[in-house]
Design a protein around this motif. Sequence first.
Motif, PDB file in Angstrom:
ATOM      1  N   PHE A  67      29.177  14.117   2.490  1.00  0.00           N
ATOM      2  CA  PHE A  67      28.228  13.019   2.432  1.00  0.00           C
ATOM      3  C   PHE A  67      26.842  13.612   2.185  1.00  0.00           C
ATOM      4  O   PHE A  67      26.484  14.649   2.759  1.00  0.00           O
ATOM      5  CB  PHE A  67      28.187  12.243   3.751  1.00  0.00           C
ATOM      6  N   VAL A  68      26.063  12.965   1.330  1.00  0.00           N
ATOM      7  CA  VAL A  68      24.657  13.349   1.143  1.00  0.00           C
ATOM      8  C   VAL A  68      23.845  12.060   1.212  1.00  0.00           C
ATOM      9  O   VAL A  68      24.218  11.049   0.607  1.00  0.00           O
ATOM     10  CB  VAL A  68      24.432  14.091  -0.191  1.00  0.00           C
ATOM     11  N   ILE A  69      22.745  12.079   1.932  1.00  0.00           N
ATOM     12  CA  ILE A  69      22.055  10.831   2.233  1.00  0.00           C
ATOM     13  C   ILE A  69      21.456  10.178   0.993  1.00  0.00           C
ATOM     14  O   ILE A  69      21.374   8.958   0.896  1.00  0.00           O
ATOM     15  CB  ILE A  69      20.989  11.045   3.340  1.00  0.00           C
ATOM     16  N   TRP A  70      21.058  10.994  -0.014  1.00  0.00           N
ATOM     17  CA  TRP A  70      20.541  10.382  -1.242  1.00  0.00           C
ATOM     18  C   TRP A  70      21.667   9.685  -2.007  1.00  0.00           C
ATOM     19  O   TRP A  70      21.436   8.650  -2.630  1.00  0.00           O
ATOM     20  CB  TRP A  70      19.823  11.406  -2.112  1.00  0.00           C
ATOM     21  N   GLY A  71      22.883  10.227  -1.935  1.00  0.00           N
ATOM     22  CA  GLY A  71      24.009   9.542  -2.563  1.00  0.00           C
ATOM     23  C   GLY A  71      24.248   8.192  -1.922  1.00  0.00           C
ATOM     24  O   GLY A  71      24.495   7.187  -2.610  1.00  0.00           O
ATOM     25  N   ASP A  72      24.180   8.140  -0.591  1.00  0.00           N
ATOM     26  CA  ASP A  72      24.343   6.868   0.106  1.00  0.00           C
ATOM     27  C   ASP A  72      23.244   5.885  -0.285  1.00  0.00           C
ATOM     28  O   ASP A  72      23.503   4.696  -0.503  1.00  0.00           O
ATOM     29  CB  ASP A  72      24.321   7.085   1.621  1.00  0.00           C
ATOM     30  N   LYS A  84      30.397  14.623   9.561  1.00  0.00           N
ATOM     31  CA  LYS A  84      29.335  14.116  10.422  1.00  0.00           C
ATOM     32  C   LYS A  84      27.992  14.583   9.875  1.00  0.00           C
ATOM     33  O   LYS A  84      27.825  15.742   9.509  1.00  0.00           O
ATOM     34  CB  LYS A  84      29.512  14.605  11.860  1.00  0.00           C
ATOM     35  N   TYR A  85      27.060  13.655   9.825  1.00  0.00           N
ATOM     36  CA  TYR A  85      25.759  13.991   9.274  1.00  0.00           C
ATOM     37  C   TYR A  85      25.015  14.999  10.146  1.00  0.00           C
ATOM     38  O   TYR A  85      24.977  14.870  11.371  1.00  0.00           O
ATOM     39  CB  TYR A  85      24.892  12.735   9.112  1.00  0.00           C
ATOM     40  N   LEU A  86      24.434  16.007   9.488  1.00  0.00           N
ATOM     41  CA  LEU A  86      23.499  16.909  10.146  1.00  0.00           C
ATOM     42  C   LEU A  86      22.149  16.203  10.201  1.00  0.00           C
ATOM     43  O   LEU A  86      21.704  15.620   9.211  1.00  0.00           O
ATOM     44  CB  LEU A  86      23.397  18.216   9.377  1.00  0.00           C
ATOM     45  N   LEU A  87      21.486  16.269  11.343  1.00  0.00           N
ATOM     46  CA  LEU A  87      20.258  15.511  11.568  1.00  0.00           C
ATOM     47  C   LEU A  87      19.065  16.446  11.714  1.00  0.00           C
ATOM     48  O   LEU A  87      19.195  17.595  12.118  1.00  0.00           O
ATOM     49  CB  LEU A  87      20.397  14.651  12.824  1.00  0.00           C
ATOM     50  N   ASN A  88      17.883  15.935  11.370  1.00  0.00           N
ATOM     51  CA  ASN A  88      16.646  16.688  11.587  1.00  0.00           C
ATOM     52  C   ASN A  88      15.533  15.742  12.005  1.00  0.00           C
ATOM     53  O   ASN A  88      15.604  14.532  11.754  1.00  0.00           O
ATOM     54  CB  ASN A  88      16.268  17.494  10.340  1.00  0.00           C
ATOM     55  N   PRO A  89      14.481  16.260  12.639  1.00  0.00           N
ATOM     56  CA  PRO A  89      13.366  15.419  13.108  1.00  0.00           C
ATOM     57  C   PRO A  89      12.309  15.182  12.032  1.00  0.00           C
ATOM     58  O   PRO A  89      11.134  15.464  12.233  1.00  0.00           O
ATOM     59  CB  PRO A  89      12.814  16.231  14.286  1.00  0.00           C
ATOM     60  N   ASN A  90      12.731  14.674  10.896  1.00  0.00           N
ATOM     61  CA  ASN A  90      11.838  14.389   9.771  1.00  0.00           C
ATOM     62  C   ASN A  90      11.115  15.644   9.295  1.00  0.00           C
ATOM     63  O   ASN A  90       9.883  15.715   9.286  1.00  0.00           O
ATOM     64  CB  ASN A  90      10.822  13.293  10.120  1.00  0.00           C
ATOM     65  N   ASP A 133      35.078   4.104  10.566  1.00  0.00           N
ATOM     66  CA  ASP A 133      34.283   4.982  11.433  1.00  0.00           C
ATOM     67  C   ASP A 133      33.487   6.030  10.669  1.00  0.00           C
ATOM     68  O   ASP A 133      32.797   6.854  11.278  1.00  0.00           O
ATOM     69  CB  ASP A 133      35.194   5.678  12.447  1.00  0.00           C
ATOM     70  N   ALA A 134      33.569   6.028   9.341  1.00  0.00           N
ATOM     71  CA  ALA A 134      32.852   7.024   8.547  1.00  0.00           C
ATOM     72  C   ALA A 134      31.345   6.841   8.690  1.00  0.00           C
ATOM     73  O   ALA A 134      30.836   5.719   8.739  1.00  0.00           O
ATOM     74  CB  ALA A 134      33.253   6.920   7.085  1.00  0.00           C
ATOM     75  N   GLN A 135      30.622   7.946   8.733  1.00  0.00           N
ATOM     76  CA  GLN A 135      29.165   7.872   8.799  1.00  0.00           C
ATOM     77  C   GLN A 135      28.546   7.671   7.424  1.00  0.00           C
ATOM     78  O   GLN A 135      27.516   7.008   7.291  1.00  0.00           O
ATOM     79  CB  GLN A 135      28.605   9.149   9.440  1.00  0.00           C
ATOM     80  N   GLY A 136      29.159   8.247   6.398  1.00  0.00           N
ATOM     81  CA  GLY A 136      28.621   8.133   5.048  1.00  0.00           C
ATOM     82  C   GLY A 136      29.193   6.950   4.298  1.00  0.00           C
ATOM     83  O   GLY A 136      30.237   6.388   4.673  1.00  0.00           O
ATOM     84  N   LEU A 137      28.533   6.592   3.210  1.00  0.00           N
ATOM     85  CA  LEU A 137      28.964   5.449   2.399  1.00  0.00           C
ATOM     86  C   LEU A 137      29.827   5.873   1.216  1.00  0.00           C
ATOM     87  O   LEU A 137      30.719   5.137   0.817  1.00  0.00           O
ATOM     88  CB  LEU A 137      27.733   4.678   1.889  1.00  0.00           C
ATOM     89  N   ILE A 138      29.528   7.047   0.638  1.00  0.00           N
ATOM     90  CA  ILE A 138      30.368   7.576  -0.442  1.00  0.00           C
ATOM     91  C   ILE A 138      30.675   9.046  -0.191  1.00  0.00           C
ATOM     92  O   ILE A 138      29.819   9.800   0.261  1.00  0.00           O
ATOM     93  CB  ILE A 138      29.752   7.399  -1.853  1.00  0.00           C
ATOM     94  N   LYS A 139      31.903   9.423  -0.503  1.00  0.00           N
ATOM     95  CA  LYS A 139      32.379  10.789  -0.313  1.00  0.00           C
ATOM     96  C   LYS A 139      32.125  11.620  -1.559  1.00  0.00           C
ATOM     97  O   LYS A 139      31.779  11.111  -2.610  1.00  0.00           O
ATOM     98  CB  LYS A 139      33.889  10.776  -0.015  1.00  0.00           C
ATOM     99  N   ARG A 140      32.304  12.937  -1.391  1.00  0.00           N
ATOM    100  CA  ARG A 140      32.303  13.898  -2.493  1.00  0.00           C
ATOM    101  C   ARG A 140      30.967  13.971  -3.220  1.00  0.00           C
ATOM    102  O   ARG A 140      30.895  14.071  -4.448  1.00  0.00           O
ATOM    103  CB  ARG A 140      33.448  13.626  -3.467  1.00  0.00           C
ATOM    104  N   GLY A 141      29.893  13.937  -2.437  1.00  0.00           N
ATOM    105  CA  GLY A 141      28.596  14.304  -2.977  1.00  0.00           C
ATOM    106  C   GLY A 141      28.426  15.806  -2.854  1.00  0.00           C
ATOM    107  O   GLY A 141      29.045  16.438  -2.000  1.00  0.00           O
ATOM    108  N   SER A 142      27.602  16.375  -3.696  1.00  0.00           N
ATOM    109  CA  SER A 142      27.352  17.815  -3.580  1.00  0.00           C
ATOM    110  C   SER A 142      25.858  18.061  -3.471  1.00  0.00           C
ATOM    111  O   SER A 142      25.076  17.522  -4.262  1.00  0.00           O
ATOM    112  CB  SER A 142      27.940  18.575  -4.773  1.00  0.00           C
TER     113      SER A 142
END
Length: 380
Positions: free
Chosen positions: A348-353, A32-38, A327-336
């Motif tokens: 998941f890493v958002i830049w990878g997605d 699950k993605y960790l979120l922040n307020p920009n 149901d996955a939140q990310g688009l690609i797995k196994r980012g570091s």
Amino acid sequence: MWQKALENAIAKTRRNIERFGDQFPHVSKEDKYLLNPNTDWTNGFWSGILWLCYEYSGDEIFRNAARKTVDSFRNRLDHHINLDHHDIGFLYSLSSKAQWMIERDPKAKELTLAAADVFMKRWRPEMEILQAWGPEGNEQNGGRIIIDCLLNLPLLYWAYEVTGNQQYLEAAISQADKTRRFIVRGDDSSYHTFYFNQTTGEAIRGGTHQGYEDGSTWTRGQAWGIYGFVLSYYYTKNPLYLETSVRMAKYFIERLPKDHVVYWDFDAPVTPDTKRDSSASAITVCGLHELLKYLPENHPEKAFLQEGMEKSMHGLVKSYSTISEPDAQGLIKRGSYSVRSGNSPDDFVIWGDYYYLEALMRLDNGHKGYWYDRPQGMSE
């Protein structure tokens, strides 16, 4: 042939709009993605995903969500929230500059130019570099550049083309030249970072922050180099940048594992537990797609690079995408994010997605991402 993967990514992003609300995804924990307020350096990638989805689908839900992120970036700039770093290009190229490119909204253009001015505060004339992190004069980071900055430079190139202000161009070229000279090694591998004497500008040493060790080649850093140098070539037409991108790309592709998606560092010992970095492969696919446009058909490396791009993309879609996980939140797995520090080393890493989606858009319909744009009235 990429339509299924694109449609899957767009459907996931649509669900994520509701999941994330006004927050920004960063990296995941327990899927699950960790979120922040920009407040983080990665927030522009969510904006870029939304704009790509809008351009592909035409669905207003994506445009409305993307516009809201731009409002958030305007507030971030107005209040100078965590902008003391060089990742201003990642933040504003994919948010307000993307809006300018798509909608020609003059307020988005104004915001992006203001962001370029904030970026220029990183310029250190004694060393002729854009300092990566921390305040001026900082003992640890005051004289440090990192290869990631190459993907932030398009903001300055663009600002020059819009305004004619040579300072933007000169800073970007100096940074690209310093990176090429000191970060790219003679065997076409790369350091992650390099240090300069803050008083004299003298080169000190290469090192790493994210890689396996100072002398190793962090794969995401190599990917930034491949894509970053070809973008500098686009803006300057300096053939040395194109040559450097080709050399770094060849080094990368020659070291692909059997499934064509790289480990996190080319020099890390490979065991069953060695982490991957799918984001590095996604960035490289985008860079290769851009690079191939400028190579003549008889270029000795063109076929090799083309094959490497296709194999990498097939590897990402086949073995690392979440196509079979609705149901996955990310688009690609196994980012570091950072294997070295144990910070989201296999997630998941958002830049990878973002780069995965940009790569799909490039291969499906020739989209070029949001890294360069010609002002209205200028020919490309």
